[in-house]
Write a protein that holds these residues in place. Structure first.
Motif, short mmCIF file in Angstrom:
data_model
loop_
_atom_site.label_atom_id
_atom_site.label_comp_id
_atom_site.label_asym_id
_atom_site.label_seq_id
_atom_site.Cartn_x
_atom_site.Cartn_y
_atom_site.Cartn_z
N GLU A 115 1.49 44.59 34.64
CA GLU A 115 0.58 45.50 35.36
C GLU A 115 1.34 46.45 36.31
O GLU A 115 0.86 47.54 36.63
CB GLU A 115 -0.48 44.71 36.14
CG GLU A 115 -0.02 44.06 37.44
CD GLU A 115 0.84 42.82 37.26
OE1 GLU A 115 1.35 42.31 38.27
OE2 GLU A 115 1.00 42.34 36.11
N LYS A 155 -3.29 48.84 43.61
CA LYS A 155 -2.29 47.78 43.45
C LYS A 155 -2.19 46.94 44.71
O LYS A 155 -2.05 45.72 44.64
CB LYS A 155 -0.91 48.40 43.12
CG LYS A 155 -0.86 48.99 41.71
CD LYS A 155 0.52 49.51 41.37
CE LYS A 155 0.53 50.09 39.95
NZ LYS A 155 1.84 50.64 39.56
N PHE A 191 -4.96 44.53 44.81
CA PHE A 191 -4.76 43.51 43.78
C PHE A 191 -3.79 42.43 44.25
O PHE A 191 -4.03 41.24 44.10
CB PHE A 191 -4.24 44.18 42.50
CG PHE A 191 -3.96 43.22 41.36
CD1 PHE A 191 -5.00 42.75 40.56
CD2 PHE A 191 -2.67 42.80 41.09
CE1 PHE A 191 -4.74 41.87 39.51
CE2 PHE A 191 -2.40 41.92 40.05
CZ PHE A 191 -3.45 41.46 39.26
N TYR A 192 -2.66 42.86 44.87
CA TYR A 192 -1.64 41.89 45.28
C TYR A 192 -2.03 41.11 46.54
O TYR A 192 -1.37 40.15 46.90
CB TYR A 192 -0.28 42.58 45.46
CG TYR A 192 0.30 43.03 44.14
CD1 TYR A 192 0.62 42.10 43.16
CD2 TYR A 192 0.47 44.38 43.84
CE1 TYR A 192 1.11 42.51 41.92
CE2 TYR A 192 0.96 44.81 42.61
CZ TYR A 192 1.28 43.85 41.66
OH TYR A 192 1.76 44.26 40.44
N LYS A 236 -3.11 34.22 43.81
CA LYS A 236 -2.42 34.30 42.52
C LYS A 236 -3.36 33.98 41.36
O LYS A 236 -3.34 34.63 40.33
CB LYS A 236 -1.25 33.31 42.51
CG LYS A 236 -0.02 33.78 43.28
CD LYS A 236 0.87 34.63 42.41
CE LYS A 236 2.27 34.78 42.96
NZ LYS A 236 2.38 35.20 44.34
N GLN A 291 -5.41 36.87 40.44
CA GLN A 291 -4.61 37.90 39.76
C GLN A 291 -4.43 37.53 38.29
O GLN A 291 -4.64 38.36 37.39
CB GLN A 291 -3.22 38.01 40.42
CG GLN A 291 -3.23 38.56 41.84
CD GLN A 291 -1.83 38.62 42.41
OE1 GLN A 291 -0.85 38.73 41.67
NE2 GLN A 291 -1.71 38.54 43.73
N GLU A 346 -7.57 38.04 36.14
CA GLU A 346 -7.86 39.44 35.83
C GLU A 346 -6.86 39.98 34.82
O GLU A 346 -7.22 40.77 33.93
CB GLU A 346 -7.87 40.28 37.11
CG GLU A 346 -9.05 39.95 38.01
CD GLU A 346 -9.39 41.07 38.99
OE1 GLU A 346 -8.84 42.18 38.87
OE2 GLU A 346 -10.24 40.82 39.88
N LYS A 347 -5.59 39.56 34.92
CA LYS A 347 -4.58 40.01 33.97
C LYS A 347 -4.91 39.52 32.55
O LYS A 347 -4.77 40.25 31.57
CB LYS A 347 -3.19 39.54 34.40
CG LYS A 347 -2.62 40.40 35.54
CD LYS A 347 -1.54 39.72 36.36
CE LYS A 347 -0.28 39.47 35.57
NZ LYS A 347 0.82 39.00 36.44
#
Length: 844
Positions: free
Chosen positions: A807, A823, A826-827, A831, A834, A837-838
């Motif tokens: 990503e 971004k 998101f970060y 974890k 994240q 979603e990935k």
């Protein structure tokens, strides 16, 4: 205020204040009763008297325009109220000068900056611009050297993890909001481990001579000072203003008359001005002036915080200083309505226990951890040791004993534990101490996971009642030991309260007629018979529960008698007729209490509590002990990294809090010890959107530090210091996050690879064999189209792309289009979120 006029501040500059100016802040939030409005005027330490006067005048005008409903606050730089600080989650920055001297500094992407910020505070951070000199430093605080494109965070050797974390959050906030993400952050935790960054600091500040100053202790009010509340009546007499003291703690609401104004002095820590509905407009206008005059007359510092509140629109902070605060037609909890002057026997509300897990806020409001269907083990303290109690007598507690009750229940397939310590009114001090020590040992046996609840006789919390399924009986004295020293009395009287298995208990009261009242059911046991006396105000459900309890307290025949139809033997057993409470009495009225969260500390030798206003789960710091006050219960939350002294003294701190509370609190309020990672529902329900995975996936300080860069080396850093260039070629190449070398956030590295080339080296010098950062991959750009990255195996990816961070290689626009967020946002997520979603978008 600019030229005595109110000028709007751009939103990106919120939280930044020039020391030579005054500001007005309007804050509105939605509440269950509409909206609450707060008006603050902020005084910079170098602002003029004229500006301060104009700010106060504008606040009064705004208050009138808003119908007199706002709570008004006078805030002085460096001494802001917790409410004010809570608006700026990342912290407050004080800048030198005024509007005229540099409003341009707040523009995004401004790099011509060289300043040193002194960062203070663990919960609410403030950063003051100080002289660019080593003389500004001390061992106990965080300092931020801001060089425009590089931010160096220097952490004093005495700093706590919380202070470092808040400092880093502020640094990231400056990077992201003021610099558009185009800045690097370096961290110095230990000067020896960060030679590169120290070299940059020395070039800016010069060589350091002599020792650093010791840590400067925070000056905070202790609880005894805050408990010292005094109420003053303010009125005109023969053209003179009279301020007369009328009461000290505990204060009651009826002291405030609608026709007048009052000053409440909280030990010089804070001054409140209360304006009655029927007070004159002149009196209302003069509120701030009078408060400031009062501060001067008392010799308090001019920075003392002032809050002006209106009759009917009182803040939660103000109300909690009173022993009781009732409002017309206010609902307390779920389904309990109090109206002034009406009968107030509170009906117990029946609720569906199956909803507890789905609705944590219901668990909190009902003080219920679960549906009480777990396993119970009970021990009695005997000869200072734990003796198992016969399960047949579970639920029977004697005032001469202490008991440990272990409640085990399953949640998400794994066991959770609650350890109740029940202390009898007549138990010895040794037994109470032994009870606490045995609880610690039992807790260790269960991996230090148990929630510990101190229960004093007669103040049993709701869940405690529920686990005994309506069979809870409390005997005034005596013991349940085999060898009883005194025979049980032949005649006993028990008051039974409750409508079902969840909320019923029977309590022994003196066996005389004056103990009766018409609202409840009583059991009178004699050597021949057990009477069930039903008062006129009791319900059918209450009578049914009393029948169940009757079988526990007596094996004799049961006789049900109604109030007014008692046989002569009944009165004889009670020693003759006597008056008792036969009128439907008023329930003590307590408003729905706003839960409050505090950080506890006794490191200074005094008990200091710092309130966290508008709290959320993020405010629970791992190296702290926190106190959550819900009025009926006190929770102590113990962070994993909290110091041993604070953990050991947590219960004593909670007792101290109750003892010194301005409202004169009940010292027998249950105290509940909760460990980080093992929080029960009735605790988490007070927090909005509790994340159960936070402690396993939430970013610790070290993780936040490491996330500043994924690159293992940068060959060159150039920093413009007024035409002075520092060349990284003279410095050794080091690990970024570990050594504290200035490093770019992975979210923003793409900016550096194709913009600002005059300040940052191009990727041509970079070692392509190291773990590639998305910004520094061999094509020089590091950005790929979504088609190249989504749903691709490792072999199908372009050379140099890290398959675990696909990503990162998306453009900002593509990233936002796919994930619906930036971004940076998101970060910030845990974890596991994240990863989910990935997976969802084929980027895992």
């Amino acid at each position: 205020l600019q030229n005595m006029k109110m000028v709007p501040v751009p939103e990106k500059a919120y939280g930044t204040f020039f020391e030579g100016d005054c500001y007005i802040i309007l804050h509105t939030k939605r509440t269950s009763r509409g909206s609450a409005v707060d008006l603050h005027y902020w005084i910079g330490k170098d602002s003029s008297q004229d500006e301060q006067g104009a700010a106060a005048m504008y606040v009064t005008q705004l208050d009138t325009a808003l119908g007199g409903s706002p709570v008004q606050h006078r805030e002085v730089q460096g001494h802001e109220s917790e409410t004010f600080q809570s608006y700026f989650r990342h912290g407050i920055i004080y800048k030198k000068g005024g509007v005229a001297s540099g409003f341009k500094h707040v523009e995004t992407n401004m790099y011509n900056i060289k300043r040193l910020l002194h960062v203070k505070g663990k919960k609410h951070v403030s950063a003051t611009e100080v002289a660019l000199s080593w003389d500004s430093f001390n061992k106990g605080d965080v300092f931020l050297l801001d060089l425009g494109k590089v931010l160096i965070q220097w952490n004093g050797p005495s700093c706590s993890i919380a202070e470092k974390s808040r400092g880093l959050a502020l640094a990231r906030s400056i990077r992201d909001s003021e610099r558009g993400g185009r800045a690097q952050i370096g961290i110095i935790d230990n000067e020896r481990d960060s030679p590169d960054l120290m070299q940059i600091m020395r070039m800016v500040l010069g060589e350091r001579r002599g020792e650093l100053r010791d840590a400067i202790p925070d000056t905070k009010a202790d609880e005894l000072q805050k408990a010292n509340v005094r109420l003053y009546h303010v009125y005109e007499k023969d053209n003179d203003l009279v301020v007369q003291e009328i009461a000290t703690r505990p204060l009651t609401q009826d002291l405030l008359q609608h026709e007048d104004c009052y000053i409440l002095d909280q030990g010089g820590f804070k001054i409140y001005v209360w304006r009655g509905k029927a007070s004159s407009p002149e009196e209302k206008k003069a509120a701030f002036t009078r408060a400031v005059g009062f501060i001067q007359a008392k010799g308090y510092p001019s920075s003392t915080n002032v809050e002006v509140i209106n009759d009917g629109a009182e803040s939660a902070m103000f109300k909690q200083l009173f022993q009781r605060w009732t409002e017309k037609n206010e609902t307390q909890g779920l389904g309990k309505v109090y109206t002034t002057g009406k009968i107030a026997k509170v009906e117990q509300v029946k609720f569906d226990t199956t909803q507890l897990h789905a609705r944590p806020e219901l668990a909190a409001a009902q003080r219920m951890v679960d549906d009480a269907s777990g396993e119970i083990e009970v021990w009695r303290i005997e000869d200072l040791q734990m003796q198992p109690v016969n399960p047949k007598t579970y639920g029977q507690f004697y005032g001469g004993d202490c008991y440990l009750i272990l409640y085990t229940y399953l949640r998400s397939g794994r066991p959770h534990y609650i350890l109740y310590m029940w202390q009898g009114r007549h138990a010895s001090v040794d037994e109470i101490t032994a009870c606490a020590l045995n609880a610690i040992e039992l807790d260790k046996k269960y991996g230090d996971e148990a929630v510990q609840v101190r229960v004093t006789m007669g103040k049993e919390p709701r869940h405690f009642l529920a686990i005994f399924k309506g069979k809870l009986v409390i005997y005034e004295g005596g013991t349940s030991r085999a060898q009883k020293s005194t025979p049980e009395p032949a005649i006993r009287l028990f008051q039974v309260r409750g409508t079902d298995e969840v909320n019923t208990k029977a309590t022994e009261v003196p066996a005389r007629a004056s103990s009766l009242n018409s609202n409840d059911v009583f059991l009178l046991t004699t050597s021949q018979v057990c009477y069930l006396w039903c008062g006129k105000g009791c319900s059918g459900d209450e009578r049914e529960m009393a029948k169940m309890v009757a079988d526990i307290v007596s094996r004799r025949d049961k006789h049900t008698i109604l109030e007014g139809q008692e046989p002569a033997e009944f009165w004889e057993a009670l020693g003759g007729k006597a008056p008792y409470a036969s009128e439907k009495r008023f329930q003590e009225q307590v408003t729905h209490y706003q839960p409050r969260l505090f950080e506890c500390s006794n490191q200074t030798g005094r008990f200091i509590m710092t309130e966290v206003v508008g709290f959320c789960q993020e405010d629970l710091d791992e190296d702290d002990v926190m106190l959550l006050d819900t009025w009926e219960e006190i929770f102590l939350w113990v962070g994993k990294a909290s110091n041993a002294q604070e953990r050991n003294e947590a219960i004593a701190s909670a007792k101290e809090y109750l003892k010194t509370h301005p409202a004169g609190r009940d010292l027998a309020t249950p105290i509940i010890l909760v460990k980080q990672g093992y929080e029960p529902l009735n605790f988490t329900g007070w927090f909005n959107a509790w994340d159960p995975y936070k402690w396993s996936d939430g970013k610790s300080y070290e993780e936040m530090k490491n996330s500043l860069g994924d690159v293992s080396a940068i060959s060159e850093i150039k920093v413009d210091l007024n035409n002075l260039s520092l060349n990284k070629s003279t410095l050794s190449t080091t690990n970024l996050a570990g050594s504290g070398t200035a490093s770019a956030s992975s979210e923003y590295k793409s900016h550096f690879s194709h913009s600002d080339s005059n300040s940052y080296s191009n990727s041509s010098n970079y070692n392509s064999n190291s773990h590639s950062s998305p910004a520094m991959v061999p094509n020089g750009e590091g950005i790929y189209s979504r088609e190249v990255l989504m749903h691709r195996t490792v072999d199908e990816l372009p050379e140099g792309v890290d398959p675990t961070k696909k990503e990162c290689y998306l453009s900002d626009a593509d990233f936002h289009d796919i994930f619906g967020k930036s971004k940076d946002e998101f970060y910030q997520m845990p974890k596991w979120k994240q990863q989910n979603e990935k997976k969802q978008f084929g980027l895992f």
